[in-house]
Design an enzyme around this catalytic site. Sequence first.
Site, mmCIF file in Angstrom:
data_model
loop_
_atom_site.group_PDB
_atom_site.id
_atom_site.type_symbol
_atom_site.label_atom_id
_atom_site.label_comp_id
_atom_site.label_asym_id
_atom_site.label_seq_id
_atom_site.Cartn_x
_atom_site.Cartn_y
_atom_site.Cartn_z
ATOM 1 N N GLY A 86 0.819 -1.200 0.000
ATOM 2 C CA GLY A 86 0.000 0.000 0.000
ATOM 3 C C GLY A 86 0.855 1.252 0.000
ATOM 4 N N GLU A 107 10.219 -1.968 3.919
ATOM 5 C CA GLU A 107 9.445 -1.901 2.670
ATOM 6 C C GLU A 107 10.352 -1.492 1.513
ATOM 7 O OE1 GLU A 107 5.072 -0.777 4.543
ATOM 8 O OE2 GLU A 107 6.427 0.839 4.035
HETATM 9 C C1 5RP Z 1 3.296 1.085 6.232
HETATM 10 C C2 5RP Z 1 2.920 1.690 4.931
HETATM 11 C C3 5RP Z 1 1.538 1.443 4.435
HETATM 12 O O1 5RP Z 1 1.603 0.885 3.165
HETATM 13 C C4 5RP Z 1 0.797 2.760 4.390
HETATM 14 O O2 5RP Z 1 0.860 3.362 5.663
HETATM 15 C C5 5RP Z 1 -0.655 2.569 3.972
HETATM 16 O O3 5RP Z 1 -1.337 1.891 4.985
HETATM 17 P P1 5RP Z 1 -2.847 1.452 4.853
HETATM 18 O O4 5RP Z 1 -2.913 0.411 3.791
HETATM 19 O O5 5RP Z 1 -3.174 0.929 6.238
HETATM 20 O O6 5RP Z 1 -3.668 2.671 4.512
HETATM 21 O O7 5RP Z 1 3.691 2.340 4.267
HETATM 22 O O8 5RP Z 1 4.574 1.474 6.638
#
Ligand code: 5RP
Length: 222
Positions: A86, A107
């Site tokens: 995401g 990530e």
């Molecule tokens: C975690 C991230 C997530 O991908 C980002 O915060 C989006 O999160 P969500 O899918 O809960 O909206 O970078 O470190």
Amino acid sequence: MTQDELKQQVAQAALDYIKPEIQSDAIIGVGTGSTANYFIDALAQYQGQFKGAVASSEATAERLKQHHIDVFDMNEVESLTVYVDGADEVNKQLELIKGGGGALTREKIVASIAKSFVCIADESKAVEVLGGFALPVEVIPMARAAVARKLVKLGGQPIYREGVVTDNGNDILDVHGLKITEAKQFEAELNAIVGVVTNGLFAQRPADVLLLATSEGVKTLS
Ligand code: 5RP
């Protein structure tokens, strides 16, 4: 549709998108967050039909294991055909802000060995200019204040994410008040600050494909 329903919808779309990659020797890179969690839950139906996954956080590793999906140490894996994750913000160049869940460093590491990075997001994440979402910066704890002063000089307002320790044992500064127009350059500039481990800009290695959930369905952008 609620934001949660959109996240679920795009997670399913991601599974359909990567289906050709689900083969007995395939190791899939898996991101972190609520959208990625929906993806993991959808991926579970193919458990046993692919080799396993590399996780971008302890939380993701845990969820994958709950579904009996084998989790590989990245040191054992040379490359991944696909990484699905995401984002907190995405612009038209598919440059991202990530790290709302604090997993930005792992990530970025997992994305770095993926042949294709498929970003999954709901339409609220699509922006013209990055920076409305505070940019997470992971820092070595002893350097937190020094890095914060440098970030102020670069025009940001860093806020210490109190009570949060990353999977790597570090702190996070969330940098507010930025309008990031030259994302690749800014990403490099932040990385050059001594004490910074990683910043949440994914511009030097942006997403290759964006699956964007909207009320009219999932759009594919590349
Ligand atoms: C975690 C991230 C997530 O991908 C980002 O915060 C989006 O999160 P969500 O899918 O809960 O909206 O970078 O470190």
